[in-house]
Each structure stands twice: as structure tokens, then as C-alpha cells.
Design an enzyme around this catalytic site. Sequence first.
Site, PDB file in Angstrom:
ATOM      1  N   ARG A  32       0.788  -1.224   0.000  1.00  0.00           N
ATOM      2  CA  ARG A  32       0.000   0.000   0.000  1.00  0.00           C
ATOM      3  C   ARG A  32       0.824   1.279   0.000  1.00  0.00           C
ATOM      4  NH1 ARG A  32      -2.709  -4.001   1.748  1.00  0.00           N
ATOM      5  NH2 ARG A  32      -0.731  -4.512   2.693  1.00  0.00           N
ATOM      6  N   THR A  33       1.752   1.398   0.946  1.00  0.00           N
ATOM      7  CA  THR A  33       2.437   2.685   1.094  1.00  0.00           C
ATOM      8  C   THR A  33       3.268   2.987  -0.153  1.00  0.00           C
ATOM      9  OG1 THR A  33       2.557   2.102   3.425  1.00  0.00           O
ATOM     10  CG2 THR A  33       3.757   4.059   2.746  1.00  0.00           C
TER      11      THR A  33
ATOM     12  N   LYS B 166      26.615  -3.139  -1.676  1.00  0.00           N
ATOM     13  CA  LYS B 166      28.099  -3.114  -1.654  1.00  0.00           C
ATOM     14  C   LYS B 166      28.621  -2.492  -0.364  1.00  0.00           C
ATOM     15  CE  LYS B 166      27.691  -1.995  -6.521  1.00  0.00           C
ATOM     16  NZ  LYS B 166      27.790  -0.833  -7.411  1.00  0.00           N
TER      17      LYS B 166
ATOM     18  N   ARG C 150      11.201   3.969   3.569  1.00  0.00           N
ATOM     19  CA  ARG C 150      10.784   2.972   4.569  1.00  0.00           C
ATOM     20  C   ARG C 150      12.037   2.182   4.912  1.00  0.00           C
ATOM     21  NH1 ARG C 150       5.690  -1.077   4.494  1.00  0.00           N
ATOM     22  NH2 ARG C 150       4.716   0.877   5.101  1.00  0.00           N
TER      23      ARG C 150
ATOM     24  N   HIS D 105       4.696   5.713  11.557  1.00  0.00           N
ATOM     25  CA  HIS D 105       4.204   5.591  10.179  1.00  0.00           C
ATOM     26  C   HIS D 105       3.212   6.748   9.975  1.00  0.00           C
ATOM     27  CE1 HIS D 105       3.121   3.992   6.412  1.00  0.00           C
ATOM     28  NE2 HIS D 105       2.719   2.779   6.737  1.00  0.00           N
TER      29      HIS D 105
HETATM   30  N1   CP Z   1      -0.397  -0.171   5.813  1.00  0.00           N
HETATM   31  C1   CP Z   1       0.812  -0.367   5.289  1.00  0.00           C
HETATM   32  O1   CP Z   1       1.807   0.288   5.645  1.00  0.00           O
HETATM   33  O2   CP Z   1       0.843  -1.317   4.305  1.00  0.00           O
HETATM   34  P1   CP Z   1       2.132  -1.731   3.489  1.00  0.00           P
HETATM   35  O3   CP Z   1       3.115  -2.337   4.459  1.00  0.00           O
HETATM   36  O4   CP Z   1       1.661  -2.700   2.441  1.00  0.00           O
HETATM   37  O5   CP Z   1       2.703  -0.474   2.877  1.00  0.00           O
END
Ligand code: CP
Length: 317
Positions: A65-66, A95, A116, A144
Site C-alpha cells: 500500500r504505502t 556493496k 521505509r 508511520h
Molecule cells: N499499511 C501499510 O503500511 O501497508 P504496506 O506495508 O503494504 O505499505
Amino acid sequence: MGASAPIFFIKMLTDIISFDQLDTKTLSLIFKTADGIKKSFKNKKTLEILKGKVITLLFFEPSSRTFSSFASAAKRLGAQTIEYQNPMQTSSAVKGETLEDTIKVFSAYSDLIIIRHPEIGAASRAANVTDIPVINAGDGAGEHPSQALLDLYTIREQFGRLDRLKGLIAGDFLYGRAVRSLLKALCLYKNNSIYLLSPKELSLSKKDVYLYKSRGLKIFEIDSEKNIPRDCDFWYWTRVQKERFKNKTASNKIKAPYLSTALLKAKGNNKMIVMHVLPRIDEVDREVDNDLRCIFLTKQIKNGMYVRMALLKLILK
Ligand code: CP
């Protein structure tokens, strides 16, 4: 609010690392921008306001999703993207290049970085070594913030307010970064009460409970579905983040709260909504998908794209 106020708030919106940075005025601006984008989108208006911009997505942890909603948001606004899923195998990080050097390199090629990473604080480290904006798309068990923004937007859309809410949050508070950001978000509005349902092994730390209570959030920790109040405005479910456990056998033994049609019947009400951070694994009975109150695979994920479009617009325009 004076005519120049929005410019002030837009300037404030640069890095999005933690919900600690955000206030209710900035959130209103983000949500109103998302409302406008959603409306334009429904009217099939072109929104190519970020033509000529390049956005880098560096995802050191898996994401559906993100990653995809940020990529889609960037492209729908006319920006181009540099996309790395799993840079530990596909970039020079393999590396031995440091995170700081990687960020400096992509800063030279792009106008904004979305990162991320499995380590708490990685997005903050990234922001410290670049002049371009950085968005935290999840830093380990840290935060998040863009997830909490879309969660808050979804609640606001449903109830028309973000104060005087009663909510249940269930699942993993030990590793749940989205929950941490959501709780910080709910602290910003008055008279919110949250029931936290989790097994002992996954409960929120005493320090965090104290922090959110000191910010005005009413928190009630419960250890059984029996203690869920019937009049919640929303339920927010999360999975157990087994990948973060050192001891996999121990993680398999944990009995997480289970969302089922029976529970909805016993403890739900007609006005509530049910959200989930997703992905869902084995903590949700698929039968609940037929219940219109369960909006995690419909409204909630769609709102993710609109809110992320709003963020990119406000930061880059
Ligand atoms: N909700 C969420 O962060 O989903 P993903 O890990 O798929 O990005």
C-alpha cells in the site's frame, strides 16, 4: 486565519518524520487539500501540478500500500518517480554504501525522498543529511505518519469530527508503528477515549501510555474482547508483526485479538466503522468483508492515495 496563513503552514510542511511535528491547523490544511483532490479526481480533472518533479521511493522493507499509493499519488500529480523496492539487493547499499551516502546521492537526482526502513530513526537520519524533503513511510517499530494521516482522514470523513471519539485499537502495540502515530494523532484533539486490546506480550509500554495520557488522551487497557464497550465510533485492527520477533516460536504462540462477525454482533453498533492498517493475516475472519462497516479494503485504502497526493502537493508545489 489571515490570507497569508496557509503559506506559513505549507512552509512548515517539509519533512514528515513523526506525528510530533504536526498540529491541528496543519492537519486541517492536509485534509482540506485531500478533499479538493478527491473531488477533482471524481470529476476526472487533470491534476498534473507536479510536472517536472522527480520523487524517489526507497523502500528497505516490503510494502504494497504505502509504496504503491505514494507512487500512484506522484504519477497522478504529474511527477516522475525513481523506485527502489528492496535497495539492499538492488542498489549500491548491497556493496556497503551507508544510508547517509545513499540519501545524498538520491537527493541529487530528485526533489523529495520517501523512505521505509527497518531501523527506528532511519527517516530522521535521512532528513538530517539532505536539504530536500523526506517522508517517513515507516521506520521499524517507530512511526508511520502518512498511515495515521489517512486513518484520521477516514475517521473525519465518517464522523465529521476528530474530537469526542471513542475507539478500540486491537493487536500489536509492541511493534505497531502505525498505532504509535495514530495515538499521537488522536492526542491532538479533545476528549478522545481509546480502548487498547492486546495480549500482554504486545501491550503498549508504560512510558507510551504515560506519554499519550499526559497529552490528554483517555486510555483504557483491556485484555479481553468481553470488555469492549458497545458504543465505539471506530475499531482499528492490526496484525502481530511476527517478522520483528527474534524468537519465531514465541511469536507463533501469541493469541492475538480476532475480528469476527460474532464479535461485531456482540460488541458492535450500527454507526461504527472498522479499519485495519493492513496487511491482514490470520487475525480477521474474511466473512466480515460483507459487513459495510468494514471499510479497510475500500474507503480506507483509497483515502491513502488522496491523502498522500495532498502531502506531495503541499510539500512540493
Ligand atoms: N499499511 C501499510 O503500511 O501497508 P504496506 O506495508 O503494504 O505499505
